[in-house]
Design an enzyme around this catalytic site. Structure first.
Site, PDB file in Angstrom:
ATOM      1  N   GLU A 135     -12.252  -2.814   4.449  1.00 43.51           N
ATOM      2  CA  GLU A 135     -11.540  -2.701   3.172  1.00 43.51           C
ATOM      3  C   GLU A 135     -11.714  -4.018   2.454  1.00 43.51           C
ATOM      4  O   GLU A 135     -10.988  -4.979   2.710  1.00 43.51           O
ATOM      5  CB  GLU A 135     -10.047  -2.469   3.397  1.00 43.51           C
ATOM      6  CG  GLU A 135      -9.673  -1.126   3.912  1.00 43.51           C
ATOM      7  CD  GLU A 135      -8.159  -0.970   4.007  1.00 43.51           C
ATOM      8  OE1 GLU A 135      -7.415  -1.922   3.694  1.00 43.51           O
ATOM      9  OE2 GLU A 135      -7.721   0.104   4.414  1.00 43.51           O
ATOM     10  N   HIS A 148     -15.311   7.688  -4.953  1.00 43.89           N
ATOM     11  CA  HIS A 148     -14.596   7.874  -6.217  1.00 43.89           C
ATOM     12  C   HIS A 148     -13.642   9.062  -6.165  1.00 43.89           C
ATOM     13  O   HIS A 148     -13.496   9.804  -7.129  1.00 43.89           O
ATOM     14  CB  HIS A 148     -15.572   7.974  -7.392  1.00 43.89           C
ATOM     15  CG  HIS A 148     -16.157   6.648  -7.732  1.00 43.89           C
ATOM     16  ND1 HIS A 148     -17.233   6.126  -7.044  1.00 43.89           N
ATOM     17  CD2 HIS A 148     -15.798   5.719  -8.653  1.00 43.89           C
ATOM     18  CE1 HIS A 148     -17.522   4.933  -7.556  1.00 43.89           C
ATOM     19  NE2 HIS A 148     -16.665   4.653  -8.515  1.00 43.89           N
ATOM     20  N   CYS A 184       0.812  -1.216   0.000  1.00 44.47           N
ATOM     21  CA  CYS A 184       0.000   0.000   0.000  1.00 44.47           C
ATOM     22  C   CYS A 184       0.847   1.269   0.000  1.00 44.47           C
ATOM     23  O   CYS A 184       0.317   2.369   0.003  1.00 44.47           O
ATOM     24  CB  CYS A 184      -0.936   0.011   1.214  1.00 44.47           C
ATOM     25  SG  CYS A 184      -2.125  -1.334   1.208  1.00 44.47           S
TER      26      CYS A 184
END
Length: 135
Positions: free
Chosen positions: A122, A77, A30
């Site tokens: 997640e 988004h 990540c």
């Protein structure tokens, strides 16, 4: 009672003051400074007394509207490092997101109702919960 909301967002778990090696050591895959994405699920739990007239703690629609207006519209988004004002300067770990989400949402919870817990998932494998600042 609780509601669940979904959103998709990109983020970079990366500290500019750290070396690439240190970022990879702490944040693993990540740590890409350009970011990566997740399909998140947010669960918002509230508690309060049952209104004997309405038979509800809070109207689900009012709670959903507050979550959508305060959080989901801001993050869905979006790139969490760059596009969300209340996340500026924050490494967007799941834990940090929950703390900031709490700060954004708590003032919008209807009077007489208490924000009990936020849970952020997640995908299917990782999740964190937050029960607010110490009282």
């Amino acid at each position: 009672m609780s509601i669940r909301r979904r959103f998709c967002a990109g983020a970079a778990l990366h500290r500019a003051e750290w070396s690439e090696a240190r970022n990879r050591e702490v944040y693993g895959v990540c740590a890409n400074p350009r970011g990566h994405g997740h399909d998140y699920r947010l669960i918002v739990e509230v508690t309060g007394p049952l209104d004997v007239e309405t038979g509800m703690v809070v109207d689900f629609a009012k709670l959903a509207r507050a979550v959508d207006e305060r959080l989901i519209q801001a993050v869905d988004h979006k790139h969490l490092n760059h596009d969300v004002a209340f996340l500026r300067g924050v490494v967007p770990t799941t834990e940090n997101l929950l703390v900031r989400f709490w700060d954004e949402l708590a003032p919008a919870i209807p009077s007489g109702v208490r924000l009990l817990r936020l849970r952020l998932e997640e995908g299917d494998d990782c999740a964190c919960s937050y029960e607010g600042p110490p009282r």
